[in-house]
Structure formats: C-alpha cells, structure tokens
Design an enzyme around this catalytic site. Sequence first.
Site, short mmCIF file in Angstrom:
data_model
loop_
_atom_site.label_atom_id
_atom_site.label_comp_id
_atom_site.label_asym_id
_atom_site.label_seq_id
_atom_site.Cartn_x
_atom_site.Cartn_y
_atom_site.Cartn_z
N ASP A 150 32.03 12.14 -40.51
CA ASP A 150 31.65 11.75 -41.86
C ASP A 150 32.49 10.54 -42.27
O ASP A 150 33.08 9.88 -41.40
CB ASP A 150 31.78 12.93 -42.84
CG ASP A 150 33.23 13.38 -43.05
OD1 ASP A 150 34.17 12.73 -42.52
OD2 ASP A 150 33.43 14.39 -43.75
N HIS A 172 38.83 15.67 -31.07
CA HIS A 172 40.14 15.52 -31.72
C HIS A 172 41.12 16.53 -31.13
O HIS A 172 40.79 17.71 -31.00
CB HIS A 172 40.00 15.74 -33.23
CG HIS A 172 41.26 15.45 -33.97
ND1 HIS A 172 41.74 14.16 -34.15
CD2 HIS A 172 42.17 16.27 -34.53
CE1 HIS A 172 42.88 14.22 -34.83
NE2 HIS A 172 43.16 15.49 -35.06
N LEU A 174 38.46 3.45 -36.76
CA LEU A 174 37.62 4.09 -37.77
C LEU A 174 36.33 3.30 -37.91
O LEU A 174 36.35 2.08 -38.06
CB LEU A 174 38.34 4.14 -39.12
CG LEU A 174 39.51 5.11 -39.22
CD1 LEU A 174 40.18 4.97 -40.58
CD2 LEU A 174 39.06 6.54 -39.00
N ASP A 193 38.71 12.48 -39.65
CA ASP A 193 38.67 13.80 -39.01
C ASP A 193 38.36 14.90 -40.01
O ASP A 193 38.90 16.01 -39.94
CB ASP A 193 39.99 14.09 -38.27
CG ASP A 193 40.28 13.05 -37.20
OD1 ASP A 193 39.34 12.64 -36.50
OD2 ASP A 193 41.45 12.64 -37.07
N ASN A 241 32.78 13.53 -32.73
CA ASN A 241 34.10 13.04 -32.32
C ASN A 241 34.92 14.19 -31.77
O ASN A 241 34.84 15.32 -32.29
CB ASN A 241 34.80 12.42 -33.53
CG ASN A 241 36.10 11.72 -33.17
OD1 ASN A 241 36.31 11.29 -32.04
ND2 ASN A 241 36.99 11.60 -34.14
N SER A 251 39.28 20.14 -31.15
CA SER A 251 38.08 20.28 -31.99
C SER A 251 37.05 19.23 -31.62
O SER A 251 37.38 18.17 -31.11
CB SER A 251 38.44 20.09 -33.48
OG SER A 251 39.45 20.96 -33.90
#
Length: 195
Positions: free
Chosen positions: A140, A108, A91, A144, A106, A135
Amino acid sequence: MLRLVVLISGGGSNLRALLERCDDPAFPAHVVAVGADRDATGLVHADEFGVPSFVTPWPQYDSREAWGDALLEAIRPWAPDLVVLSGLMRLLPEGVVDALAPRLVNTHPAYLPEFPGAHAVRDALAAGAAETGASVIAVDHGVDSGPVLARERVPVLPGDTESTLHARIKPVERRLLADVVEGVATGRIQLKESA
C-alpha cells in the site's frame, strides 16, 4: 498460469528461489521479466533462467515520480498478473502503487507489523526481541504497512548477529513468497482493492 514481474535491487536470492519454483511445471506461475533499479548482481539469475530483464536506473531521473513513471512503462509490456518486490530497496511512488495494487506484493524480513522499514533484522536485534519473522504483504502507500498475506515467526538465538539471523529468515521468506504466489494463482489468496 500467473504471469510475474519481479523487481530487485541486489543479489536476488529470493528471486532465484522463485525462479527455481517456477521451473517446476506443476507450479502455477512463471516469471516473465525481472526488473531492477540499478545494475543489480541478481539480474544474473534472470539470465541463467532465460528470463528477460530490464533496468530503470534511479539516478537517471530527476524525481521519484519520474522514475516511477519510467518503471511502469518498463513493466506494462509484460502484462503481469502480479508484481513481486523482492529486495527492491526503493519506495515506490504513489502512482506506481495505484497502477499496480492490489496485485503488488513485497517480502519483508520481520513478523509485520513488527519492525517495518529497511533495517528490520538490525531493529529486532537492537530491541532485544526473542523472535522476529518473515512476512509477505500486499503493498500500500505506507512503509511495510499493507495487508499481511503470510507471515511466520523465526526465533532470535543467543549470539545472533544481523547476518546469522537474516540467514535463518531468508529461507522462510522464500517459502512464504512461493506459497503466496501459488495461493494467488489458485485463488486461495484473494488480493482486494483498498476501500
């Protein structure tokens, strides 16, 4: 031409697919550097494509924030238009997100907002889901939780294991990532500052 820095932690299969796409002169982006939070095996792909790489090893720093500051210092000289988290299993500290967003995306292996977190494929199987997906999101401060830029469903088949399901999700994830990068480069996808 969109300048990309890609950050990885592992084998870099998504990175390799993106490097292959960027090798096409018609593709409107190129990877200027690859970074990792450890001596990741995927750095070999950067070497193979002649792309500079750097490592900002997590254990060498006494806090997440100190690591994040060092990571930012490693990224900044490359002046990227977009930073891609492609299997970075760490993270990012708030300061890094603040410095790079909204030009930080990112991948995912789930159909977000379903199954966020580090074990999305395992979680989908454990939940008995009939389908999951892949995805690409704008990053942010949550896990996720950023705006979804692209996503696609992938069915869960009878007898699927974490390995077989992930193997079917990966090609979709790679295609979506390339599509998002192209969309950002051409202006089809607008990355918006958070309110």
